[in-house]
Design an enzyme around this catalytic site. Sequence first.
Site, mmCIF file in Angstrom:
data_model
loop_
_atom_site.group_PDB
_atom_site.id
_atom_site.type_symbol
_atom_site.label_atom_id
_atom_site.label_comp_id
_atom_site.label_asym_id
_atom_site.label_seq_id
_atom_site.Cartn_x
_atom_site.Cartn_y
_atom_site.Cartn_z
ATOM 1 N N TYR A 19 26.158 37.199 32.322
ATOM 2 C CA TYR A 19 27.734 37.408 32.356
ATOM 3 C C TYR A 19 28.247 35.932 32.667
ATOM 4 O O TYR A 19 29.506 35.486 32.056
ATOM 5 C CB TYR A 19 27.851 38.351 33.406
ATOM 6 C CG TYR A 19 29.262 38.614 33.770
ATOM 7 C CD1 TYR A 19 30.418 39.220 32.637
ATOM 8 C CD2 TYR A 19 29.881 38.308 34.931
ATOM 9 C CE1 TYR A 19 31.662 39.310 33.186
ATOM 10 C CE2 TYR A 19 31.312 38.073 35.342
ATOM 11 C CZ TYR A 19 32.098 38.616 34.285
ATOM 12 O OH TYR A 19 33.469 38.880 34.625
ATOM 13 N N GLU A 41 37.587 45.863 36.635
ATOM 14 C CA GLU A 41 37.996 45.344 37.783
ATOM 15 C C GLU A 41 38.736 46.453 38.809
ATOM 16 O O GLU A 41 38.266 46.270 40.177
ATOM 17 C CB GLU A 41 38.971 44.272 37.978
ATOM 18 C CG GLU A 41 38.741 42.870 36.947
ATOM 19 C CD GLU A 41 37.297 42.126 37.833
ATOM 20 O OE1 GLU A 41 37.199 42.422 39.028
ATOM 21 O OE2 GLU A 41 36.745 41.400 37.142
ATOM 22 N N TRP A 49 30.396 43.496 42.033
ATOM 23 C CA TRP A 49 30.660 43.548 40.374
ATOM 24 C C TRP A 49 29.435 43.783 39.780
ATOM 25 O O TRP A 49 29.264 44.358 38.362
ATOM 26 C CB TRP A 49 31.313 42.046 40.244
ATOM 27 C CG TRP A 49 31.331 41.740 38.834
ATOM 28 C CD1 TRP A 49 30.549 40.893 37.898
ATOM 29 C CD2 TRP A 49 32.317 42.536 37.845
ATOM 30 N NE1 TRP A 49 31.375 40.888 36.557
ATOM 31 C CE2 TRP A 49 32.102 41.891 36.529
ATOM 32 C CE3 TRP A 49 33.139 43.511 38.332
ATOM 33 C CZ2 TRP A 49 32.955 42.234 35.593
ATOM 34 C CZ3 TRP A 49 34.278 43.816 37.119
ATOM 35 C CH2 TRP A 49 33.872 43.221 35.770
#
Length: 188
Positions: A19, A41, A49
């Site tokens: 990522y 988000e 995350w």
Amino acid sequence: MNEKHRCGWCVGDPLYEAYHDEEWGVPVYDDATLFEFLILETFQAGLSWITILRKRENFRKAFDNFDYKKIANYEQSKIDSLLEDAGIIRNKLKVKATVTNAQAFMVIQEEFGSFSKYIWSFVKDTPIKSKIKDYKEAPATTPISDTLSKDLKKRGFKFVGSTVIYAHMQATGMVNDHEVNCFRYNQV
């Protein structure tokens, strides 16, 4: 063997590293991708995350590939089915906020021509290039994320506090918070 230097937050997890290497901090101008990151988000609020990244494909499947036009029209039966889906974060307020945010997203598109034009105007259409030596120096919020958060809330968005919005800005390349010695710093 010459190992690439990466930002410290991603080191050690192959999914996180991929990522970081391929997406994080790359400027995004496509409305569909901006919407996907916004939804991810908002679900991340209060969580890590990596938790969201591990469930990303499940989110994609559950939310019709992040098609905001479809999501804006979700009926209660679809919301109920999402709340039963163990593959995503089953937070009732966040699921409902996704529908609300899809509707508000399209209103912004109508007003500005695209969501991209709207959101990028907050950084004068140019990524902000930070000079962070250690990822721990990156702020959680900035005056710009504060302003953008307030404006989104005024427009009816939910779960868009300044911290969520700053993370969105980082993810979508509105701000380059790669460490200065990270191999991606000068690439994005």
